[in-house]
Design an enzyme around this catalytic site. Structure first.
Site, mmCIF file in Angstrom:
data_model
loop_
_atom_site.group_PDB
_atom_site.id
_atom_site.type_symbol
_atom_site.label_atom_id
_atom_site.label_comp_id
_atom_site.label_asym_id
_atom_site.label_seq_id
_atom_site.Cartn_x
_atom_site.Cartn_y
_atom_site.Cartn_z
ATOM 1 N N ARG A 114 0.813 -1.209 0.000
ATOM 2 C CA ARG A 114 0.000 0.000 0.000
ATOM 3 C C ARG A 114 0.854 1.270 0.000
ATOM 4 N NH1 ARG A 114 -5.192 0.112 2.423
ATOM 5 N NH2 ARG A 114 -4.505 -1.698 3.604
ATOM 6 N N CYS A 131 -26.841 -2.701 -8.483
ATOM 7 C CA CYS A 131 -28.120 -2.904 -7.823
ATOM 8 C C CYS A 131 -27.988 -3.434 -6.411
ATOM 9 C CB CYS A 131 -28.956 -3.856 -8.659
ATOM 10 S SG CYS A 131 -29.110 -3.234 -10.325
ATOM 11 N N GLU A 132 -27.321 -2.722 -5.551
ATOM 12 C CA GLU A 132 -27.384 -3.004 -4.122
ATOM 13 C C GLU A 132 -26.946 -1.773 -3.343
ATOM 14 O OE1 GLU A 132 -24.385 -5.730 -2.306
ATOM 15 O OE2 GLU A 132 -24.307 -6.546 -4.333
ATOM 16 N N TYR A 184 -4.890 -1.887 -3.888
ATOM 17 C CA TYR A 184 -6.095 -2.685 -3.632
ATOM 18 C C TYR A 184 -7.328 -2.072 -4.308
ATOM 19 C CZ TYR A 184 -2.814 -4.470 -0.187
ATOM 20 O OH TYR A 184 -1.693 -4.981 0.412
#
Ligand code: LLP
Length: 434
Positions: free
Chosen positions: A291, A358-359, A387
């Protein structure tokens, strides 16, 4: 520090206008800064000056072969976790022989591939794995270089899903059982004990847990050096980056304004605390930061589809979604969101920034304040270099985003946007349904 900044009213990556990149390659697109990666790499090296230190870039953070080549050119080895990652290193024209192979479930085929390509060392997570590596090495008639991952039982004070060094995590062998594991390893004819490894977690924002872990494992590393002649100690990765003030943190003035007791973790602080504790060991030190190397080197550029004004709530619907950048949905993580064209005369907008999937989990930010934006305008998710693309999926049959690498005033597409045909290439309707 990083190389994303406004030049006039336009957001630039190094000297490239991001709106121009979006125009050429469409959205959503990941854009990375080669200079930021090189700066991060050299700052880490300078921070650890005085040690015989070798960065093994944790390529799970971003494994595009152009980025691997960039790090290889800088002198990095790799921390890799699968046969696929070994093959990426080869495809990048880089070396496996300066790389280490981690992970709790390496298959026989992966172990074989690593040995055939001269892996520097396996980081072994369990006793059954020692037996498996010995078995594969025996079949090939070689000795496999290994280090055992020791779990120091240190709390990294980070998100539960990315803590790895506590005794209830699946990783490594507890420190109190590690001596016995090394004794077992020494009895295998096809293993060669080369080092010791630890990794306590990701996105650590203070140096204290690193110090605690080095102080716990350091004396054990010294014992292993005396007993088995180990030559290296891998202290893992995990250095955190700035997510909240991501854009501002590209400027020195922001760092200067931070109160002394609240300064974010830097490679300088990390090195100052760890070098004096590691140097007396007289071992080569491997570093597995992922990272830190790439996180602040990348943004995800997206386009506004609609501003939907609801009852007491606004939704800014963008063309990137949780399939492109899953971190907010998965870890509730914060990514700063900034317009590509900054206009201080606009009104402020408070909205949930959402994707088209769609959530309800397809939400990047709740009640975020930013300048009012409308259909077709562009924005960037900051700190998306680590990530981001590597955790993306094709959920909702959305193809993988494009990736672009910037270097000074130049930029090039390093991964084309996935087409529908590529997405379904392996699928077929079976004969019994025809
Ligand atoms: N070494 C080992 C053995 C690891 O498991 C990891 C990360 C690293 C090094 C690199 O850690 P870093 O320097 O990048 O913190 N997907 C999550 C992060 C998962 C980290 C997994 N292991 C996220 O998006 O926050």
């Amino acid at each position: 520090m990083h190389h994303f900044h406004y030049s006039g009213s336009s957001l630039h990556c190094e000297s490239v206008d991001l709106a121009g990149v979006a125009k050429l390659y469409g959205t959503p697109t990941y854009v990375y800064s080669a200079a930021t990666m090189a700066d991060n790499y050299s700052r880490l090296q300078r921070g650890l000056a005085g040690l015989d230190a070798q960065p093994c870039y944790a390529m799970k953070a971003n494994s595009n072969i152009a980025i691997l080549r960039h790090f290889a050119n800088l002198g990095a080895g790799f921390d890799l976790v699968s046969g696929g990652e070994i093959r990426r290193v080869l495809a990048a024209g880089a070396h496996v022989k300066t790389s280490v192979f981690a992970g709790v479930g390496k298959t026989e085929a992966e172990i074989k591939l690593a040995l055939e390509n001269g892996i520097f060392s396996f980081h072994v997570e369990s006793e059954p794995e020692l037996a498996r590596i010995n078995h594969v090495a025996g079949k090939l008639g070689v000795k496999a270089p290994i280090a055992i991952r020791v779990n120091p039982d240190v709390d990294a004070h980070t998100h539960a899903k990315i803590t790895t060094g506590k005794s209830d995590n699946k990783f490594g062998i507890p420190l109190k059982h590690a001596a016995a594991a090394y004794e077992a390893a020494a009895k295998y004819p096809h293993l060669q004990i080369k080092g010791v490894q630890m990794h306590i977690g990701s996105q650590l924002t203070s140096v204290a847990p690193f110090v605690e872990a080095v102080e716990k494992v350091g004396p054990f590393a010294a014992e292993l050096k005396a007993k088995y002649g180990i030559t290296y100690f891998s202290i893992g990765g995990g250095m955190g980056i700035i997510y909240k003030d991501a854009l501002a943190s590209g400027q020195q003035a922001w760092w200067d304004a931070q109160p002394a007791d609240q300064r974010p973790l830097t490679p300088e602080t990390y090195g100052a605390a760890l070098v004096p504790r590691l140097k007396p060991l007289g071992l080569k030190i491997l570093l597995e930061h992922g990272r830190f190397m790439v996180g602040n080197s990348g943004v995800l550029v997206a386009r506004v589809e609609h501003l939907k004004r609801g009852a007491g709530k606004n939704f800014l619907v963008v063309d990137a979604a949780m399939n492109d950048l899953v971190r907010p949905a998965m870890y509730d993580s914060y990514h700063e969101i900034v317009p590509l064209h900054r206009d201080s005369s606009r009104r402020a907008l408070v909205a949930d920034i959402v994707g088209p999937i769609c959530e309800s989990g397809d939400c990047f930010a709740k009640d975020r304040q930013l300048q009012e934006l409308g259909e077709g305008e562009l924005l960037a998710f900051m700190s998306a270099g680590a990530y981001g693309y590597t955790m993306a999926s094709r959920y909702n049959t959305r193809g993988m985003a494009a990736e672009v690498l910037v270097n000074g005033g130049k930029f090039e597409l390093i991964n084309t946007r996935e087409t529908f045909e590529q997405m379904i290439a392996g699928e077929k309707v079976p004969a019994f349904l025809k």
